[in-house]
Motif scaffolding. Structure first.
Motif, PDB file in Angstrom:
ATOM      1  N   SER A   1       0.831  -1.213   0.000  1.00  0.00           N
ATOM      2  CA  SER A   1       0.000   0.000   0.000  1.00  0.00           C
ATOM      3  C   SER A   1       0.863   1.259   0.000  1.00  0.00           C
ATOM      4  O   SER A   1       0.520   2.252  -0.646  1.00  0.00           O
ATOM      5  N   VAL A   2       2.000   1.223   0.696  1.00  0.00           N
ATOM      6  CA  VAL A   2       2.907   2.372   0.688  1.00  0.00           C
ATOM      7  C   VAL A   2       3.481   2.576  -0.710  1.00  0.00           C
ATOM      8  O   VAL A   2       3.524   3.692  -1.235  1.00  0.00           O
ATOM      9  N   VAL A   3       3.903   1.493  -1.347  1.00  0.00           N
ATOM     10  CA  VAL A   3       4.450   1.582  -2.702  1.00  0.00           C
ATOM     11  C   VAL A   3       3.381   2.067  -3.673  1.00  0.00           C
ATOM     12  O   VAL A   3       3.641   2.919  -4.529  1.00  0.00           O
ATOM     13  N   ALA A   4       2.176   1.556  -3.556  1.00  0.00           N
ATOM     14  CA  ALA A   4       1.082   1.967  -4.449  1.00  0.00           C
ATOM     15  C   ALA A   4       0.761   3.446  -4.268  1.00  0.00           C
ATOM     16  O   ALA A   4       0.512   4.154  -5.246  1.00  0.00           O
ATOM     17  N   GLN A   5       0.769   3.938  -3.047  1.00  0.00           N
ATOM     18  CA  GLN A   5       0.497   5.357  -2.802  1.00  0.00           C
ATOM     19  C   GLN A   5       1.596   6.230  -3.389  1.00  0.00           C
ATOM     20  O   GLN A   5       1.322   7.265  -3.987  1.00  0.00           O
TER      21      GLN A   5
END
Length: 174
Positions: free
Chosen positions: A157-161
């Motif tokens: 989720s951090v990478v996607a954000q």
């Protein structure tokens, strides 16, 4: 091997040095005292002898830990099931972790408490010892794997954000 179970020495088993040495020496008669007649089977290591006070303190502490674990994980499951705002995919992973930890608290911890209070002696039989070890490994592995999935989900989720934010900023600046 975690726990201790006592049983008679199997003279046909070549897993004990006394038996192997007697067979290698060609002697058909085993000489051992009464303490050697009882040995630790697959569920055993070293027996510990606690005083009555130590048993009470250990028993209370382990019972408190188990009770808090059961209550806390049950509350997590109930909260996510009852409150609509908490019904999100990321919280389902927390429910999975709570259920895995709840299974450890219910299936594993009570038998560990009894075994600890008896000084490490397994009282529930060799067959259940093997079942218990399997359940212990399965429940703890489920908890560990759920923690791994939660960490991968958080990282994803951090990478996607970050991937989604940078292209938008670049487009706005141009």
């Amino acid at each position: 091997m975690m726990f201790n179970s006592s049983g008679p020495l199997d003279i046909f088993s070549f897993t004990h040095p006394e038996v192997v040495s007697e067979v290698l020496n060609g002697s058909s008669q085993l000489f051992f005292n009464a303490s050697m007649a009882m040995w630790n089977t697959s569920c055993g290591e070293q027996l510990l002898d606690y005083t009555a006070t130590e048993k009470i303190v250990i028993g209370l502490m382990l019972a408190i830990i188990t009770t808090v674990t059961v209550i806390g994980n049950t509350l997590v499951v109930i909260a996510v099931c009852v409150v609509k705002k908490l019904r999100q995919p990321s919280n389902y992973l927390l429910v999975s972790l709570a259920v895995a930890d709840l299974s450890v608290a219910i299936v594993v911890m009570p038998f560990v408490i009894v075994t600890d209070l008896t000084g490490g002696k397994w009282l529930f039989g060799e067959v259940f010892c093997n079942i218990f070890i399997g359940m212990d490994v399965m429940c703890c592995t489920a908890s560990i794997m759920t923690l791994c999935v939660i960490s991968v989900d958080s990282a994803a989720s951090v990478v996607a954000q970050n991937c989604c934010i940078h292209p938008i900023k670049l487009q706005d600046n141009q």
